[in-house]
Design an enzyme around this catalytic site. Structure first.
Site, mmCIF file in Angstrom:
data_model
loop_
_atom_site.group_PDB
_atom_site.id
_atom_site.type_symbol
_atom_site.label_atom_id
_atom_site.label_comp_id
_atom_site.label_asym_id
_atom_site.label_seq_id
_atom_site.Cartn_x
_atom_site.Cartn_y
_atom_site.Cartn_z
ATOM 1 N N PHE A 82 0.832 -1.193 0.000
ATOM 2 C CA PHE A 82 0.000 0.000 0.000
ATOM 3 C C PHE A 82 0.874 1.254 0.000
ATOM 4 C CE2 PHE A 82 -2.138 -3.401 2.158
ATOM 5 C CZ PHE A 82 -3.436 -3.359 1.715
ATOM 6 N N ASP A 174 5.572 16.202 13.268
ATOM 7 C CA ASP A 174 5.393 15.197 12.223
ATOM 8 C C ASP A 174 6.524 14.184 12.341
ATOM 9 O OD1 ASP A 174 5.280 13.660 9.952
ATOM 10 O OD2 ASP A 174 5.264 15.336 8.540
ATOM 11 N N LYS A 203 3.827 5.296 8.473
ATOM 12 C CA LYS A 203 4.931 4.555 7.866
ATOM 13 C C LYS A 203 5.460 3.452 8.786
ATOM 14 C CE LYS A 203 6.605 8.138 4.666
ATOM 15 N NZ LYS A 203 6.353 7.452 3.410
#
Length: 258
Positions: A82, A174, A203
């Site tokens: 994905f 982030d 991730k």
């Protein structure tokens, strides 16, 4: 699996423990209409953590068109990878024009300043472009990834924290690329002694499977049930991969070797 089958009162003792934990650590924006803590599913049957079985008349909020754990679908999932980008993330990102090409107009009200800049650059932005009382949050990678793999000077993130505190702005770290132990600590921002208001993960959290997490304080995550949710939030396959990622080779003990 035969169903329905009730072995305990609802919720059962194991389910009750999970529900109590859910109330402590998961966003209240997700509506909980019934006390179900699923353990496994097959076809139209769901089994909870106490062994109770139910007929699933909602098809997992209308997403399991072929039932739970259809063998052909499971085989396809195992064989697939994905990837993707979201519209909001594209609007915030600024490393490569290619990422935004053909997707405009993007979200308005997004302003950028230089990474590792002095405090005066924030002051200039606030005085010329956007008043600080209209700024919801400052998003920053503690160590830049797509922007060039840059480590900021030791004083930069404390400056950003001070600016946010002074103007009542949320600081969002982030950690999609820099988190999960890639810098020797669980999160890269820990190297700088700064605590963000929100922390974004993806991730590496599930070793490549599609999973993201937003971590914040309870006084921020205070929206009422039903105000925000996601049909695919909490995907069990991705969540299981995340648990294995955390457990793999004792990740917490291996961080100094990262």
């Amino acid at each position: 699996m035969d169903a329905p089958r009730l072995l305990t009162a609802l919720p059962g003792p194991k389910a009750a423990e999970w529900i109590a934990r859910d109330e402590r650590v998961i966003s209240p924006s997700y509506t909980r209409g019934y006390p179900l803590v699923a353990s496994r599913g097959a076809g139209c049957v769901l089994e909870d953590v106490d062994g109770n079985r139910f007929l699933d008349f909602t098809a997992g909020i209308a997403v399991n068109a072929t039932g739970h754990s259809h063998p052909e679908v499971v085989a396809a999932i195992v064989d697939q990878a994905f990837h993707g980008r979201t519209y909001g993330a594209m609007s915030l990102g600024g490393s490569k024009a290619l990422h935004q090409h053909g997707f405009g107009p993007l979200l308005s009200g997004v302003h950028r300043i230089h990474f590792d800049c002095p405090a005066e650059e924030f002051d200039e932005l606030f005085s010329t472009v956007c008043p600080p009382d209209e700024v919801a949050a400052i998003f920053i990678e503690p160590i830049q990834g797509e922007g060039g793999y840059r480590v900021p000077s030791p004083g930069f993130l404390p400056i950003v924290r001070e600016v946010c505190d002074r103007h009542n702005i949320l600081l969002v770290a982030d950690e999609v690329q820099s988190g999960m132990g890639r810098t020797g600590k669980m999160f890269a921002i820990e190297h700088f002694g700064v605590v963000p208001d929100m922390l974004c993960l993806a991730k590496g959290i599930a070793s490549g499977l599609p999973l993201g997490a937003l971590i914040t304080r309870a006084n921020i995550m205070d929206w009422p049930p039903g105000s925000h949710a996601s049909t695919f939030g909490g995907n069990p396959v991705s969540c299981r991969a995340a648990l294995a990622t955390f457990d793999l080779s004792g990740l917490a003990d291996k961080l100094p070797e990262a």
